[in-house]
Design an enzyme around this catalytic site. Sequence first.
Site, short mmCIF file in Angstrom:
data_model
loop_
_atom_site.label_atom_id
_atom_site.label_comp_id
_atom_site.label_asym_id
_atom_site.label_seq_id
_atom_site.Cartn_x
_atom_site.Cartn_y
_atom_site.Cartn_z
N ASP A 275 40.34 10.40 4.99
CA ASP A 275 40.99 11.33 4.00
C ASP A 275 41.09 11.71 2.53
OD1 ASP A 275 43.58 13.25 3.54
OD2 ASP A 275 44.88 11.28 4.94
N HIS B 217 45.33 5.13 7.30
CA HIS B 217 46.77 5.76 6.34
C HIS B 217 47.59 4.59 6.78
CE1 HIS B 217 49.20 7.24 3.57
NE2 HIS B 217 50.25 6.93 4.73
N GLU C 22 39.00 4.76 -5.18
CA GLU C 22 39.01 5.35 -4.82
C GLU C 22 37.60 5.29 -3.60
OE1 GLU C 22 40.04 7.60 -1.19
OE2 GLU C 22 41.39 7.95 -3.12
N ASP D 191 41.12 6.02 4.87
CA ASP D 191 41.70 6.41 3.44
C ASP D 191 42.76 5.46 2.85
OD1 ASP D 191 43.87 7.40 2.12
OD2 ASP D 191 45.27 7.88 4.14
#
Length: 406
Positions: free
Chosen positions: A251, A381, A219, A181
Amino acid sequence: MYRKSLFCWFLSSATQQFDTGPQIRDWLRESRNTPLLSAKSLSNWVLLYTGEYVINARALLRSLHRVTPTMGITMRSARMYEVNDDPRSYIDTLRDCVTPHTDMVVCVLPDGEKYRYNEIKRFLCIHCPVPSQCVIAETLIPGSTLLTITTKIVQQMNCKMGGALWKVETGLQKTMFIGIDCFHDIINRQKSIAGFVASTNEELTKWCSQCVFQEPGQELVDGLSSCLEAALDSWFRNVQEQPDSVVVYRDGVGDGQLQALLDHEIPQLVNLLRKRQVKLTFIVVKKRINTRFFVECQEHLYNPPSGTVIDAALTREEWYDFYIVSQFSKHGTVTPTHYNVIYDTVCLDPDTVQRLTYKLCHMYYNFPGIIRVPAPCHYAHKLAYFVGQNIQQEPHNSLSDCLYYL
């Protein structure tokens, strides 16, 4: 619409099993009253506090002495140091008292001021790497909730030192699970951080955590090969052989970026795994969706029970995708999570992938309950957010084999 249920699973602690049926919200009490799966001793640890909150620090120590024996943790007396509320005072004291043999640092903070917390964590994660726990003094007021709070603190400390709380049987042999993530600082436009967290034993009780610094807003992740290689090396140290397969949960990407993942991220993993004859399954995880599901009973609508799967009618024919309602909620509408398998050489059948995914939602050690996404995904995350928001530099490599960011 086709719906099926995956509950329930039995979680294992060191001495017993406790089940997690569709109505079980958490297992904090069960985990507090049984020995942890892998308990780490507090043999050499330090406790810092300000003079104003010495009573709170002592209340924490009393509670620790009450909860640690039943959890199987051996705790010796802490070396206690009084500091003032200036971050420099904490850091100067830590520089003097922390040694290579220190197991854990606990800092009782006068408030939640972000600058002080960041400075302490930056020092203990980069310059003087040692697992640490920061606690706001107000949460340590003696009362009916203090034992519950202390239990959660002890569990976090145990994980940060490399211990394990519980496990769930996945049914797969020699399989590594990875979560990826990204964190983007949209306010200050600092570098984006990609979190990469991989299980490094078959029981999913040991984890290797890596992070990659990227350009602001980027990203798609570069450097996955080096992260994977470090994770495979850690796996080999623990298991003495390489895994047969790797399952990745990715994710933070939308449907419009699926081809970019196939073109950019997956080849980085495949090129390394192919040399070692390791198979790969790559699953995209989506939490930000508008889809909701309900169960109709006697002309009333209810949230589906935890473990509900929808893999027909509302899924897309050209995708290998499904929804899982993993959390239990009596209030409001529960949000499902959407999963899309975009690359697969492991060739697991849909039922196996769905059951595996749901089981992994039980393995997040920072919450004694079921979360929305598989544990490696949420660890990634947490890692990316912690590094990007709090320390903003690469953590010391010696911490990579423990969950220091919980």
